[in-house]
Design an enzyme around this catalytic site. Structure first.
Site, PDB file in Angstrom:
ATOM      1  N   THR A   1      35.696 -27.796  53.422  1.00 60.14           N
ATOM      2  CA  THR A   1      36.600 -27.072  52.519  1.00 60.14           C
ATOM      3  C   THR A   1      37.060 -25.829  53.279  1.00 60.14           C
ATOM      4  O   THR A   1      36.382 -25.382  54.205  1.00 60.14           O
ATOM      5  CB  THR A   1      35.864 -26.622  51.247  1.00 60.14           C
ATOM      6  OG1 THR A   1      34.829 -25.725  51.643  1.00 60.14           O
ATOM      7  CG2 THR A   1      35.266 -27.791  50.504  1.00 60.14           C
TER       8      THR A   1
ATOM      9  N   GLU B   1      36.735 -32.191  47.818  1.00 62.20           N
ATOM     10  CA  GLU B   1      35.547 -32.757  47.168  1.00 62.20           C
ATOM     11  C   GLU B   1      35.851 -34.048  46.407  1.00 62.20           C
ATOM     12  O   GLU B   1      34.938 -34.726  45.946  1.00 62.20           O
ATOM     13  CB  GLU B   1      34.954 -31.737  46.185  1.00 62.20           C
ATOM     14  CG  GLU B   1      34.233 -30.574  46.862  1.00 62.20           C
ATOM     15  CD  GLU B   1      35.155 -29.399  47.175  1.00 62.20           C
ATOM     16  OE1 GLU B   1      36.373 -29.613  47.291  1.00 62.20           O
ATOM     17  OE2 GLU B   1      34.647 -28.270  47.283  1.00 62.20           O
TER      18      GLU B   1
ATOM     19  N   LYS C   1      43.010 -11.969  33.248  1.00 66.59           N
ATOM     20  CA  LYS C   1      42.265 -11.721  32.007  1.00 66.59           C
ATOM     21  C   LYS C   1      42.795 -10.453  31.366  1.00 66.59           C
ATOM     22  O   LYS C   1      42.556  -9.363  31.841  1.00 66.59           O
ATOM     23  CB  LYS C   1      40.771 -11.633  32.304  1.00 66.59           C
ATOM     24  CG  LYS C   1      40.266 -12.942  32.887  1.00 66.59           C
ATOM     25  CD  LYS C   1      38.770 -12.943  33.118  1.00 66.59           C
ATOM     26  CE  LYS C   1      38.345 -14.283  33.655  1.00 66.59           C
ATOM     27  NZ  LYS C   1      38.222 -14.342  35.114  1.00 66.59           N
TER      28      LYS C   1
ATOM     29  N   TRP D   1      43.205 -15.161  28.267  1.00 70.88           N
ATOM     30  CA  TRP D   1      43.606 -15.617  29.596  1.00 70.88           C
ATOM     31  C   TRP D   1      45.114 -15.848  29.667  1.00 70.88           C
ATOM     32  O   TRP D   1      45.709 -16.398  28.741  1.00 70.88           O
ATOM     33  CB  TRP D   1      42.905 -16.938  29.941  1.00 70.88           C
ATOM     34  CG  TRP D   1      41.449 -16.771  30.268  1.00 70.88           C
ATOM     35  CD1 TRP D   1      40.710 -15.618  30.177  1.00 70.88           C
ATOM     36  CD2 TRP D   1      40.564 -17.788  30.730  1.00 70.88           C
ATOM     37  NE1 TRP D   1      39.422 -15.860  30.563  1.00 70.88           N
ATOM     38  CE2 TRP D   1      39.289 -17.176  30.905  1.00 70.88           C
ATOM     39  CE3 TRP D   1      40.706 -19.137  31.033  1.00 70.88           C
ATOM     40  CZ2 TRP D   1      38.179 -17.890  31.356  1.00 70.88           C
ATOM     41  CZ3 TRP D   1      39.599 -19.850  31.476  1.00 70.88           C
ATOM     42  CH2 TRP D   1      38.351 -19.236  31.646  1.00 70.88           C
TER      43      TRP D   1
END
Ligand code: ADP
Length: 543
Positions: free
Chosen positions: A186, A331, A440, A445
């Site tokens: 990654t 992944e 936030k 959100w």
């Protein structure tokens, strides 16, 4: 009672064997690193992969050894994919765009025994070599005539010399399908990069799934061009899926600019291409400026970061190319979701279709997903609730290479993606943010991606990123950081006014900062961490 069917193991070698036997005369066309166009067939590729497997055996490469690559999309890279995995060793594709410290970390962590490099990356290898003690030799992917005359690398081998002396008789070993086949790290935007170790089984299943009609819909009649690099999550599996169906493969080498890509697409009759939005932006700018058309391109798969809805519209309306928006990650091999329309959407007006196509799509058969709240409780599939996206499936990581960081799984089986998303009643998932990018504001959100998409729909904006900036009352408020299109004008007030009626009023960004360019990662994604650093002391007018 067990089923009574053959336990034939799913192996990467079976893919190239099939391509050779049933599509042996189909071409692989590459823009060669040495210049010019190289063309040969699946039959040739298989033959040379076997020669390479013989050469690597003589060099002492054993099952499970890691063999690194730092290379563009080209025919030799393809041969390495199949030779290394096929012989039971592990093909470790290294992203040369990472920082040198990350690269030497990765090579040491993987303990690569050999690293195969394109000529382009010889200077980089020279820089890395003193720090990479496991590497017995750097194999330069070229012929004798193009070998560098002088290099500080101690141990170098010439790819064509190596395979030229080998026989093309090699029998791919019958491995257990759970044997590791390849390794990708990654990009490690936080902490050290982590290795994801794919298996033969996960790779073959991923390639079967990816060619399905509502996925890439690949067939032997296609001409496929992966622009996404083979050093980035195995070019989304295209080096496997194209061979699995016998499609002609066009590998663009290092020429990722709009003009080079378009020229190759036209000259080779490319019907299907895969790439990240940033690269496609370059391609679309090129065709717009030159008035060129796409005469053969029919479908393009766009992923890696949100495909701006304006890009989907331009491809569809101006060029009659359909865009398949896809989501995934290292992944997940990487295919997780793909966005295509269903039968019931057929007669919807174009605007409604575009709304659906801008989502990241529904799970590819084999992948299961859900969204959860902070306490791990599943959220409704109503297209409104957003929470952490969790996935599972046979091509999803179970643990990182060498057990790094302990088990990443939740409840022992769900992989937390780090993305925040909604899922609607039809199963379409939409990413609203990377969890660390969510803004936030007053305990609620705000989706940075939605705000970016609106800014990018403004005719004078070339690219935009939205980040949360500290605010004394609301904790964070959104700031648009935008790049204008050359020669076009737009003011802060005009851009903020452009949000009116498109979102809840309290989502409207507090300010706009115009910049010359935005920072990107090695794989073309917005580097919001860097932006947050750059704007750490920014004072919002509302603060
Ligand atoms: P890395 O995780 O190493 O940065 P990946 O290619 O694995 O590189 O990145 C995966 C991430 O990229 C996803 O978790 C998601 O945040 C983002 N991503 C991938 N495809 C899309 C997409 N179509 N829309 C929005 N984000 C995407």
């Amino acid at each position: 009672m067990l089923g009574q069917m053959m336990g034939t193991q799913l192996l990467v070698s079976s893919i190239i064997r099939h391509a050779d036997r049933y599509h042996g005369d189909v071409e692989i066309v590459s823009r060669a690193v040495e210049g010019g166009i190289h063309r040969y067939t699946y039959c040739d590729a298989h033959r040379r992969a076997k020669q390479l497997a013989n050469a690597l055996t003589k060099l002492g490469v054993k099952p499970s050894d890691r063999v690194g690559t730092m290379a563009w999309n080209g025919y030799r890279h393809l041969e390495i994919y199949y030779a290394v995995s096929g012989m039971g060793a592990i093909c470790h594709t290294i992203n040369p765009r990472l920082f040198p410290e990350q690269l030497s970390y990765i090579i040491n962590h993987a303990e690569d025994s050999y690293v195969m490099i394109d000529l382009t990356f010889v200077p980089l290898a020279e820089q890395l070599a003193p720090h990479c003690k496991s590497v017995k030799a750097w194999i330069i992917m070229t012929d004798r005539a193009h070998m560098p005359v002088a290099t500080t690398l101690d141990h170098v081998l010439c790819y064509e010399d190596l395979i030229g002396r080998e026989s093309d008789i090699y029998y791919w070993p019958q491995l257990d399908e759970n044997t590791a086949s390849s390794l990708c790290y990654t990009s490690g935007t936080t902490g050290n990069p982590k290795g994801v170790l794919y298996s033969h089984r996960s790779t073959v299943l991923h390639s079967y799934a990816s060619v399905m009609p509502d996925c890439f819909a690949l067939s032997a009649q296609d001409v496929v061009m992966p622009v996404v690099p083979m050093f980035h999550v195995n070019a989304w599996g295209i080096p496997y899926s194209a061979l699995a169906v016998g499609a002609k493969l066009v590998l663009p080498g290092g020429g990722m600019d709009g003009a080079s890509l378009h020229e190759l697409m036209e000259s080779e009759g490319v019907t299907f291409a895969a790439g990240v939005p940033t690269i496609w932006l370059g391609l679309l700018n090129h065709v717009k400026e030159t008035g060129a058309k796409f005469n053969t391109l029919r479908r393009t798969i766009v992923g890696g970061s949100t495909c701006p809805p304006t890009m989907i519209r331009t491809f569809m309306e101006d060029y009659k190319v359909s865009v398949i928006h896809a989501w995934g990650m290292t992944e997940t091999s990487p295919l997780g979701t793909v966005c295509t329309l269903k039968a019931k959407h057929k007669n919807l007006p174009i605007e409604e279709k575009l709304k659906i196509l801008s989502k990241q799509g529904f799970a590819v058969n084999g992948i299961t997903m859900k969204i959860v709240d902070k306490n791990g409780k599943e959220l409704p599939r109503d297209g409104k609730a957003f929470g952490d996206l969790m996935v599972m499936g046979p091509w999803v990581v179970n643990s990182y290479y060498k057990g790094e960081g302990g088990s990443p799984l939740r409840e022992g089986r769900w992989f937390p993606t780090g993305d925040v998303a909604t899922i609607d009643a039809d199963g379409y998932m939409q990413i609203t943010d990377r969890s660390k990018d969510v803004i936030k504001s007053g305990g609620e959100w705000i989706s940075s991606i939605e705000l970016e998409n609106i800014a990018m729909a403004h005719p004078a904006i070339a690219e935009a990123a939205v980040i949360g900036v500290a605010h004394p009352k609301w904790d964070e408020r959104p700031l648009v950081v935008a790049v204008k299109k050359p020669g076009l004008k737009v003011s802060r007030e005009e851009l903020l006014g452009f949000y009116e009626g498109k979102i809840a009023r309290w989502w409207t960004p507090d300010d706009v900062a115009f910049v010359e360019s935005l920072p990107h990662t090695g794989t073309g994604k917005l580097l919001k961490m860097k932006l947050r650093e750059d704007f750490a002391d920014y004072k919002l007018p509302t603060a």
